[in-house]
Design an enzyme around this catalytic site. Structure first.
Site, PDB file in Angstrom:
ATOM      1  N   HIS A   1       1.582 -41.930  20.014  1.00  0.00           N
ATOM      2  CA  HIS A   1       0.255 -42.015  20.629  1.00  0.00           C
ATOM      3  C   HIS A   1      -0.554 -43.130  19.993  1.00  0.00           C
ATOM      4  O   HIS A   1      -0.474 -43.365  18.798  1.00  0.00           O
ATOM      5  CB  HIS A   1      -0.502 -40.692  20.539  1.00  0.00           C
ATOM      6  CG  HIS A   1      -0.545 -40.094  19.172  1.00  0.00           C
ATOM      7  ND1 HIS A   1       0.528 -39.421  18.628  1.00  0.00           N
ATOM      8  CD2 HIS A   1      -1.510 -40.091  18.230  1.00  0.00           C
ATOM      9  CE1 HIS A   1       0.215 -39.003  17.407  1.00  0.00           C
ATOM     10  NE2 HIS A   1      -1.019 -39.412  17.130  1.00  0.00           N
TER      11      HIS A   1
ATOM     12  N   VAL B   1       1.096 -35.369  15.031  1.00  0.00           N
ATOM     13  CA  VAL B   1       1.730 -34.957  16.288  1.00  0.00           C
ATOM     14  C   VAL B   1       2.860 -35.941  16.574  1.00  0.00           C
ATOM     15  O   VAL B   1       2.620 -37.155  16.678  1.00  0.00           O
ATOM     16  CB  VAL B   1       0.721 -34.926  17.460  1.00  0.00           C
ATOM     17  CG1 VAL B   1       1.430 -34.566  18.759  1.00  0.00           C
ATOM     18  CG2 VAL B   1      -0.411 -33.940  17.172  1.00  0.00           C
TER      19      VAL B   1
ATOM     20  N   ASP C   1      -9.393 -37.028  22.556  1.00  0.00           N
ATOM     21  CA  ASP C   1      -8.935 -36.363  21.336  1.00  0.00           C
ATOM     22  C   ASP C   1      -9.796 -35.118  21.104  1.00  0.00           C
ATOM     23  O   ASP C   1     -11.013 -35.140  21.265  1.00  0.00           O
ATOM     24  CB  ASP C   1      -9.033 -37.313  20.140  1.00  0.00           C
ATOM     25  CG  ASP C   1      -8.252 -36.804  18.938  1.00  0.00           C
ATOM     26  OD1 ASP C   1      -7.257 -37.446  18.569  1.00  0.00           O
ATOM     27  OD2 ASP C   1      -8.643 -35.756  18.366  1.00  0.00           O
TER      28      ASP C   1
ATOM     29  N   ASN D   1      -0.611 -44.106  14.025  1.00  0.00           N
ATOM     30  CA  ASN D   1      -0.133 -43.547  12.764  1.00  0.00           C
ATOM     31  C   ASN D   1       1.350 -43.214  12.919  1.00  0.00           C
ATOM     32  O   ASN D   1       1.742 -42.599  13.915  1.00  0.00           O
ATOM     33  CB  ASN D   1      -0.922 -42.282  12.425  1.00  0.00           C
ATOM     34  CG  ASN D   1      -2.402 -42.575  12.248  1.00  0.00           C
ATOM     35  OD1 ASN D   1      -2.779 -43.595  11.681  1.00  0.00           O
ATOM     36  ND2 ASN D   1      -3.253 -41.690  12.747  1.00  0.00           N
TER      37      ASN D   1
HETATM   38  P1  AMP Z   1      -2.145 -38.310  14.474  1.00  0.00           P
HETATM   39  O1  AMP Z   1      -2.769 -37.728  13.248  1.00  0.00           O
HETATM   40  O2  AMP Z   1      -2.199 -39.809  14.522  1.00  0.00           O
HETATM   41  O3  AMP Z   1      -0.762 -37.750  14.736  1.00  0.00           O
HETATM   42  O4  AMP Z   1      -3.082 -37.876  15.663  1.00  0.00           O
HETATM   43  C1  AMP Z   1      -2.955 -36.657  16.348  1.00  0.00           C
HETATM   44  C2  AMP Z   1      -4.248 -36.452  17.081  1.00  0.00           C
HETATM   45  O5  AMP Z   1      -4.052 -35.467  18.062  1.00  0.00           O
HETATM   46  C3  AMP Z   1      -5.410 -35.977  16.184  1.00  0.00           C
HETATM   47  O6  AMP Z   1      -6.466 -36.941  16.245  1.00  0.00           O
HETATM   48  C4  AMP Z   1      -5.795 -34.637  16.798  1.00  0.00           C
HETATM   49  O7  AMP Z   1      -7.188 -34.406  16.787  1.00  0.00           O
HETATM   50  C5  AMP Z   1      -5.256 -34.762  18.209  1.00  0.00           C
HETATM   51  N1  AMP Z   1      -4.942 -33.512  18.878  1.00  0.00           N
HETATM   52  C6  AMP Z   1      -4.207 -32.475  18.400  1.00  0.00           C
HETATM   53  N2  AMP Z   1      -4.107 -31.497  19.318  1.00  0.00           N
HETATM   54  C7  AMP Z   1      -4.776 -31.932  20.407  1.00  0.00           C
HETATM   55  C8  AMP Z   1      -5.038 -31.367  21.700  1.00  0.00           C
HETATM   56  N3  AMP Z   1      -4.574 -30.164  22.063  1.00  0.00           N
HETATM   57  N4  AMP Z   1      -5.773 -32.094  22.569  1.00  0.00           N
HETATM   58  C9  AMP Z   1      -6.252 -33.307  22.221  1.00  0.00           C
HETATM   59  N5  AMP Z   1      -6.033 -33.905  21.034  1.00  0.00           N
HETATM   60  C10 AMP Z   1      -5.311 -33.211  20.139  1.00  0.00           C
END
Ligand code: AMP
Ligand code: ZN
Length: 114
Positions: free
Chosen positions: A100, A96, A32, A87
């Site tokens: 995941h 995102v 992450d 989430n």
């Molecule tokens: P969520 O809030 O559960 O949708 O988690 C999305 C996660 O994606 C967050 O913890 C972000 O820090 C992570 N994230 C967003 N962009 C990237 C990226 N380019 N590479 C790695 N992690 C990312």
């Protein structure tokens, strides 16, 4: 099938760089970018699924958790413990929209549900 505007589909395709820690035929895992623990990985299906709410093939969940367990074993978290979080949607805090599983480990975690 990759969604053109999906960040995580682009990561799987290598169009956006990531720090890969695991890959098999159906799953990709990487660090992450904003870690919330000493170790914080994201485990994602290679097939685009928007969220757990939109999942139709529940075998995907088995693949994600199998991969998470394998990573936990390889990294030595199996004994010390780890946390997995998914989430879903707006109230779940999803930012995102490609399914995941967060895998967090490496030190004592606090705050279980918020
Ligand atoms: P969520 O809030 O559960 O949708 O988690 C999305 C996660 O994606 C967050 O913890 C972000 O820090 C992570 N994230 C967003 N962009 C990237 C990226 N380019 N590479 C790695 N992690 C990312
Ligand atoms: Zn996607």
């Amino acid at each position: 099938m990759a969604h053109q505007e999906c960040l995580f589909c682009k990561i799987i395709e290598g169009k956006i760089p990531s720090q890969k820690i695991f890959e098999n035929e159906s799953v990709y895992a990487f660090s992450d970018i904003h870690p919330q623990a000493k170790h914080h990985f994201l485990v994602i299906p290679k097939i685009h699924v928007t969220s757990l709410a939109e999942l139709s093939d529940t075998n995907i969940m088995a693949s994600l958790y199998e991969a998470a367990l394998q990573i936990a074993k390889e990294k030595g978290f199996k004994e010390s413990g780890f946390r997995t979080v998914i989430n879903t949607g707006q109230h779940g805090g999803q930012t995102v929209f490609h399914l995941h599983l967060h895998l967090l480990a490496g030190s004592q975690l606090s705050g279980k549900f918020n």
